[in-house]
Design a protein around this motif. Structure first.
Motif, mmCIF file in Angstrom:
data_model
loop_
_atom_site.group_PDB
_atom_site.id
_atom_site.type_symbol
_atom_site.label_atom_id
_atom_site.label_comp_id
_atom_site.label_asym_id
_atom_site.label_seq_id
_atom_site.Cartn_x
_atom_site.Cartn_y
_atom_site.Cartn_z
ATOM 1 N N THR A 241 0.828 -1.210 0.000
ATOM 2 C CA THR A 241 0.000 0.000 0.000
ATOM 3 C C THR A 241 0.863 1.261 0.000
ATOM 4 N N GLY A 242 0.621 2.122 -0.969
ATOM 5 C CA GLY A 242 1.323 3.393 -1.029
ATOM 6 C C GLY A 242 2.785 3.312 -1.416
ATOM 7 N N ALA A 243 3.284 2.140 -1.754
ATOM 8 C CA ALA A 243 4.698 1.983 -2.109
ATOM 9 C C ALA A 243 4.917 2.296 -3.588
ATOM 10 N N LYS A 244 6.197 2.494 -3.941
ATOM 11 C CA LYS A 244 6.558 2.790 -5.323
ATOM 12 C C LYS A 244 7.831 2.026 -5.679
ATOM 13 N N VAL A 245 7.746 1.220 -6.737
ATOM 14 C CA VAL A 245 8.889 0.438 -7.211
ATOM 15 C C VAL A 245 9.122 0.761 -8.681
ATOM 16 N N GLU A 246 10.354 1.110 -9.003
ATOM 17 C CA GLU A 246 10.755 1.322 -10.389
ATOM 18 C C GLU A 246 11.821 0.284 -10.734
ATOM 19 N N PHE A 247 11.557 -0.514 -11.760
ATOM 20 C CA PHE A 247 12.452 -1.614 -12.118
ATOM 21 C C PHE A 247 12.962 -1.401 -13.545
ATOM 22 N N TYR A 248 14.273 -1.302 -13.679
ATOM 23 C CA TYR A 248 14.909 -1.051 -14.971
ATOM 24 C C TYR A 248 15.690 -2.294 -15.385
ATOM 25 N N ASN A 249 15.493 -2.755 -16.616
ATOM 26 C CA ASN A 249 16.158 -3.984 -17.061
ATOM 27 C C ASN A 249 16.756 -3.818 -18.465
ATOM 28 N N PRO A 250 18.033 -3.384 -18.558
ATOM 29 C CA PRO A 250 18.723 -3.432 -19.836
ATOM 30 C C PRO A 250 19.294 -4.840 -20.061
ATOM 31 N N GLN A 251 18.799 -5.546 -21.065
ATOM 32 C CA GLN A 251 19.215 -6.924 -21.340
ATOM 33 C C GLN A 251 20.099 -6.953 -22.570
ATOM 34 N N ASP A 252 21.348 -7.439 -22.397
ATOM 35 C CA ASP A 252 22.295 -7.499 -23.514
ATOM 36 C C ASP A 252 23.031 -8.835 -23.515
ATOM 37 N N TRP A 253 22.281 -9.931 -23.404
ATOM 38 C CA TRP A 253 22.903 -11.250 -23.543
ATOM 39 C C TRP A 253 23.495 -11.396 -24.941
ATOM 40 N N GLY A 254 24.561 -12.188 -25.051
ATOM 41 C CA GLY A 254 25.150 -12.463 -26.349
ATOM 42 C C GLY A 254 24.203 -13.250 -27.237
ATOM 43 N N GLU A 255 24.514 -13.285 -28.533
ATOM 44 C CA GLU A 255 23.588 -13.871 -29.495
ATOM 45 C C GLU A 255 23.600 -15.393 -29.516
ATOM 46 N N SER A 256 24.305 -16.019 -28.575
ATOM 47 C CA SER A 256 24.196 -17.470 -28.416
ATOM 48 C C SER A 256 23.213 -17.833 -27.299
ATOM 49 N N PHE A 257 22.669 -16.820 -26.608
ATOM 50 C CA PHE A 257 21.781 -17.053 -25.473
ATOM 51 C C PHE A 257 20.334 -17.245 -25.910
ATOM 52 N N PHE A 258 19.657 -18.165 -25.212
ATOM 53 C CA PHE A 258 18.203 -18.271 -25.245
ATOM 54 C C PHE A 258 17.709 -17.703 -23.911
ATOM 55 N N ASN A 259 16.767 -16.783 -23.978
ATOM 56 C CA ASN A 259 16.339 -16.038 -22.797
ATOM 57 C C ASN A 259 14.819 -16.167 -22.648
ATOM 58 N N TYR A 260 14.389 -16.923 -21.625
ATOM 59 C CA TYR A 260 12.957 -17.113 -21.378
ATOM 60 C C TYR A 260 12.658 -16.602 -19.973
ATOM 61 N N SER A 261 11.978 -15.460 -19.890
ATOM 62 C CA SER A 261 11.861 -14.722 -18.643
ATOM 63 C C SER A 261 10.425 -14.349 -18.327
ATOM 64 N N THR A 262 10.163 -14.220 -17.020
ATOM 65 C CA THR A 262 8.881 -13.724 -16.535
ATOM 66 C C THR A 262 9.138 -12.645 -15.497
ATOM 67 N N LYS A 263 8.484 -11.508 -15.646
ATOM 68 C CA LYS A 263 8.559 -10.422 -14.672
ATOM 69 C C LYS A 263 7.134 -10.037 -14.317
ATOM 70 N N ARG A 264 6.825 -10.089 -13.016
ATOM 71 C CA ARG A 264 5.444 -9.811 -12.603
ATOM 72 C C ARG A 264 5.448 -8.970 -11.332
ATOM 73 N N ALA A 265 4.540 -7.993 -11.295
ATOM 74 C CA ALA A 265 4.386 -7.125 -10.135
ATOM 75 C C ALA A 265 2.971 -7.243 -9.597
ATOM 76 N N LEU A 266 2.845 -7.322 -8.279
ATOM 77 C CA LEU A 266 1.554 -7.299 -7.595
ATOM 78 C C LEU A 266 1.445 -5.982 -6.845
ATOM 79 N N LEU A 267 0.404 -5.195 -7.166
ATOM 80 C CA LEU A 267 0.275 -3.841 -6.633
ATOM 81 C C LEU A 267 -0.915 -3.740 -5.690
ATOM 82 N N LYS A 268 -0.651 -3.252 -4.491
ATOM 83 C CA LYS A 268 -1.716 -3.018 -3.523
ATOM 84 C C LYS A 268 -2.245 -1.578 -3.645
ATOM 85 N N LYS A 269 -3.091 -1.174 -2.736
ATOM 86 C CA LYS A 269 -3.804 0.113 -2.781
ATOM 87 C C LYS A 269 -2.828 1.296 -2.906
#
Length: 451
Positions: A241-269
């Protein structure tokens, strides 16, 4: 930790040896075991148009069985500018000067091991917990037991989430107490340099009521890495409640990488969560980004810059879910495509039956720099409530040749002209990253792709 745990990724032996190596409590071992059972039971996604929820990508080239579930850190971490030194140009004075940026904390994971953790005295004095997830399991088990893959991202979400829950290692845990406001960002760096490795990087953020925090998650790898590697990344943020989160994600894996990701936020009042994403690397990425408003007055944002070139395939699924009345959302994604790069986008505003008075907007813009590139985009609305204001927009087109000609007439080469246009196209995203050194790196990545 000096050697890989086991020879095979997909076995109960791998799970049990990894847990034993970390000397984990029994409840975490059982959580890993149950997740492996789910992994074995869940189908492998086939990302084609014929499967609901998965499309445009293919897993055929990924050889899961050949990947190592744990890769130790190398003997020497390369220079990643972790001290925050950056050269900036003072436009008014016409001079350049060096500054040292301030962070509230820095965590570095090298392959599967966390090798560096720093926390500022100010944050420590205010009760902030910032450590590896491995350490949090040992020192803060009650918090990890409550939040780790329980009510946010769950092991049964998909096959890669289950595999992640079984074999995660290292990771970052950030807990911000009630009413604590930290202005400087926390920095989490995941770096990999070993072929045939599987990295299960996890970031768990808990922001208590009326707290504020910024997190930068960087994903980097050695430029000479040619063999396959996997990053099955998960980020869970809990915004009270009343909180603030800022999440920054610069992704620069090399071109041999397979990247399978999940990012999820749960927000209260009355809370705020912002995702600021730059997806630039990997051979293939599937990124699921979701914001779920669970309290009235919550505001969710998601902004992203995506730039596939060569034969990269970058696929995003973005969901803004409004579960209660009187919430707002805003999502903006921009993709530039070069060479034979491919981009897939599924964007959805989902309004549940109780979500009346929702105000939410979703936009996706695609800029083609090559006739050989390809994009598939599907923005959508899924609304089960009355009295809502929801809309989505989509634009797609080739780079403006007249703009290129104009810049060339001012003395720029064609490549320089295209680079300037693309930098401007992404500026709305890159300028929101709080550290100048990270913004500079993003601009260098974009330039590297063009030149």
């Amino acid at each position: 930790m000096t050697s890989p745990v086991v020879e095979s990724l997909l076995t109960l032996e791998a799970v049990e040896k990894l847990s034993a190596l970390k000397q984990e409590p029994h409840w975490m071992l059982e959580k890993r075991r149950e997740a492996l059972k789910l992994y074995e039971a869940l189908p492998l996604p086939d990302w084609t148009r014929g499967i609901r929820g998965w499309w445009t990508s293919s897993l055929k080239e990924l050889k899961l069985e050949s990947l190592q579930p744990f890769t130790p850190a190398g003997s020497s971490l390369p220079h990643l500018n972790l001290d925050g030194k950056v050269i900036i140009e003072d436009e008014e004075e016409g001079e350049t000067r060096e500054i040292v940026e301030q962070t509230a904390g820095t965590l570095v994971q090298y392959n599967s091991e966390v090798v560096q953790v720093e926390l500022s005295e100010e944050a420590l004095a205010q009760g902030v917990i910032f450590c590896s997830l491995d350490e949090a399991v040992q020192k803060h088990p009650a918090l990890v037991h409550e939040y780790f893959m329980t009510s946010n991202v769950k092991p049964d979400d998909n096959k890669f989430a289950a595999l992640h829950a079984a074999l995660w290692s290292g990771g970052a845990f950030l807990y911000v107490p009630k009413n604590v406001v930290i202005e400087a960002p926390f920095r989490v760096v995941f770096y990999a340099d070993t072929a045939n490795s599987a990295i299960f990087s996890h970031v768990l953020v808990v922001a208590e009521p009326h707290s504020q925090v910024k997190i930068i998650e960087e994903q980097l790898s050695a430029s000479n890495l040619k063999e396959q590697a996997l990053d099955a990344n998960i980020v869970e943020t809990f915004v009270a409640t009343g909180a603030k989160v800022e999440f920054y994600n610069p992704q620069d894996w090399g071109e041999s990488f397979f990247n399978y990701s999940t990012k999820r936020a749960l927000l209260k009042k009355d809370s705020i969560n912002r995702w600021i994403l730059a997806v630039m690397g990997s051979e293939e990425t599937r990124l699921d980004v979701e914001s779920v408003t669970l309290g009235e007055g919550a505001h969710a944002e998601a902004v992203g810059a995506i730039f596939p070139n060569h034969e990269q395939h970058l696929d995003l699924k973005v969901v803004m879910r409004h579960s209660v009345p009187n919430t707002t959302g805003d999502a903006l994604f921009k993709a530039a495509l070069l060479d034979k790069g491919q981009y897939g986008f599924q964007g959805k505003i989902r309004v549940d039956k109780l979500g009346r008075n929702t105000d939410s907007f979703l936009a996706d813009h695609v800029l083609f720099l090559s006739e050989d590139s390809k994009a598939d985009a599907l923005p959508s609305l899924d609304v089960d409530a009355n009295d809502v204001r929801c809309a989505h927009g989509q634009t797609i087109g080739m780079v403006d040749e007249q703009a290129i000609f104009y810049l060339q007439s001012r003395g720029l080469s064609r490549e320089e002209a295209v680079g300037l246009i693309v930098q401007g196209f992404f500026e709305q995203v890159t300028n929101r990253i709080p550290l100048a050194s990270v913004r500079q790196r993003m601009k260098e990545i974009i330039s590297r792709k063009i030149y």
